[in-house]
Design a protein around this motif. Structure first.
Motif, PDB file in Angstrom:
ATOM      1  N   ALA A 116       0.831  -1.210   0.000  1.00  0.00           N
ATOM      2  CA  ALA A 116       0.000   0.000   0.000  1.00  0.00           C
ATOM      3  C   ALA A 116       0.864   1.258   0.000  1.00  0.00           C
ATOM      4  O   ALA A 116       0.583   2.207  -0.736  1.00  0.00           O
ATOM      5  N   THR A 117       1.903   1.271   0.792  1.00  0.00           N
ATOM      6  CA  THR A 117       2.793   2.430   0.850  1.00  0.00           C
ATOM      7  C   THR A 117       3.464   2.664  -0.504  1.00  0.00           C
ATOM      8  O   THR A 117       3.517   3.792  -1.000  1.00  0.00           O
ATOM      9  N   ALA A 118       3.946   1.591  -1.122  1.00  0.00           N
ATOM     10  CA  ALA A 118       4.603   1.720  -2.421  1.00  0.00           C
ATOM     11  C   ALA A 118       3.629   2.188  -3.495  1.00  0.00           C
ATOM     12  O   ALA A 118       3.956   3.049  -4.316  1.00  0.00           O
ATOM     13  N   LEU A 119       2.409   1.640  -3.502  1.00  0.00           N
ATOM     14  CA  LEU A 119       1.428   2.056  -4.508  1.00  0.00           C
ATOM     15  C   LEU A 119       0.939   3.480  -4.273  1.00  0.00           C
ATOM     16  O   LEU A 119       0.726   4.231  -5.219  1.00  0.00           O
ATOM     17  N   ASN A 120       0.772   3.872  -3.003  1.00  0.00           N
ATOM     18  CA  ASN A 120       0.407   5.263  -2.703  1.00  0.00           C
ATOM     19  C   ASN A 120       1.487   6.218  -3.208  1.00  0.00           C
ATOM     20  O   ASN A 120       1.182   7.283  -3.743  1.00  0.00           O
ATOM     21  N   SER A 121       2.733   5.831  -3.041  1.00  0.00           N
ATOM     22  CA  SER A 121       3.832   6.660  -3.529  1.00  0.00           C
ATOM     23  C   SER A 121       3.778   6.762  -5.049  1.00  0.00           C
ATOM     24  O   SER A 121       3.920   7.858  -5.611  1.00  0.00           O
ATOM     25  N   PHE A 122       3.556   5.645  -5.725  1.00  0.00           N
ATOM     26  CA  PHE A 122       3.438   5.644  -7.184  1.00  0.00           C
ATOM     27  C   PHE A 122       2.309   6.558  -7.643  1.00  0.00           C
ATOM     28  O   PHE A 122       2.481   7.401  -8.523  1.00  0.00           O
ATOM     29  N   LEU A 123       1.118   6.418  -7.047  1.00  0.00           N
ATOM     30  CA  LEU A 123      -0.025   7.247  -7.431  1.00  0.00           C
ATOM     31  C   LEU A 123       0.215   8.721  -7.112  1.00  0.00           C
ATOM     32  O   LEU A 123      -0.176   9.605  -7.875  1.00  0.00           O
ATOM     33  N   GLY A 124       0.888   8.991  -5.999  1.00  0.00           N
ATOM     34  CA  GLY A 124       1.207  10.367  -5.634  1.00  0.00           C
ATOM     35  C   GLY A 124       2.157  11.018  -6.614  1.00  0.00           C
ATOM     36  O   GLY A 124       2.005  12.196  -6.973  1.00  0.00           O
ATOM     37  N   GLU A 125       3.148  10.265  -7.095  1.00  0.00           N
ATOM     38  CA  GLU A 125       4.083  10.782  -8.087  1.00  0.00           C
ATOM     39  C   GLU A 125       3.358  11.084  -9.398  1.00  0.00           C
ATOM     40  O   GLU A 125       3.643  12.075 -10.061  1.00  0.00           O
ATOM     41  N   ARG A 126       2.406  10.224  -9.771  1.00  0.00           N
ATOM     42  CA  ARG A 126       1.650  10.449 -11.017  1.00  0.00           C
ATOM     43  C   ARG A 126       0.798  11.700 -10.907  1.00  0.00           C
ATOM     44  O   ARG A 126       0.612  12.414 -11.880  1.00  0.00           O
TER      45      ARG A 126
END
Length: 129
Positions: A116-126
């Motif tokens: 979840a942390t990694a995917l939140n970071s990915f979505l936040g960067e996008r």
């Protein structure tokens, strides 16, 4: 692997993130927006008959409902959802415009937090692009 929704690089980043976080327990990954979705990965031993459009519709509504329901609660901001089923787990990581559904075999809470942390970071960067 270009989906029209994501570049090849972004799609691969999601799959690699999930694979790294949950290893062989990783079952599937689906990227979605309010209007469309694309299954990025499905483990070979699984059937390809899931009704993803229904899943995505439910999960999008679930995200908006949860976000609104718990807004300003003492629990803090909504982060992600874990659903538990007889044959696996589903984790939904979503922001205002896009999200990722990941299905897995059994995991620990620490594993869910990592993905979840990694995917939140990915979505936040996008969102910043």
């Amino acid at each position: 692997m270009a989906t029209g929704l994501l570049t090849d690089e972004a799609a691969e980043q999601i799959v690699t993130t999930c694979r790294t976080a949950v290893g062989d327990s990783f079952r599937s990954a689906t990227y979605f927006t309010r209007d469309d979705y694309e299954q990025l990965y499905l483990r070979e031993d699984l059937e390809r008959d899931a009704d993803l459009s229904t899943f995505i519709g439910h999960e999008w509504r679930g995200f908006t409902t949860a976000q609104t329901a718990y807004e300003n609660s003492e629990l803090g901001d909504y982060n992600y959802t874990i659903r538990v089923f007889d044959n696996g787990f589903l984790i939904r990581v979503t922001n205002e415009s896009e999200g990722v559904l990941v299905t897995t075999d059994g995991l620990t809470l620490k594993d869910f937090e990592e993905v979840a942390t990694a995917l939140n970071s990915f979505l936040g960067e996008r969102a910043l692009d």
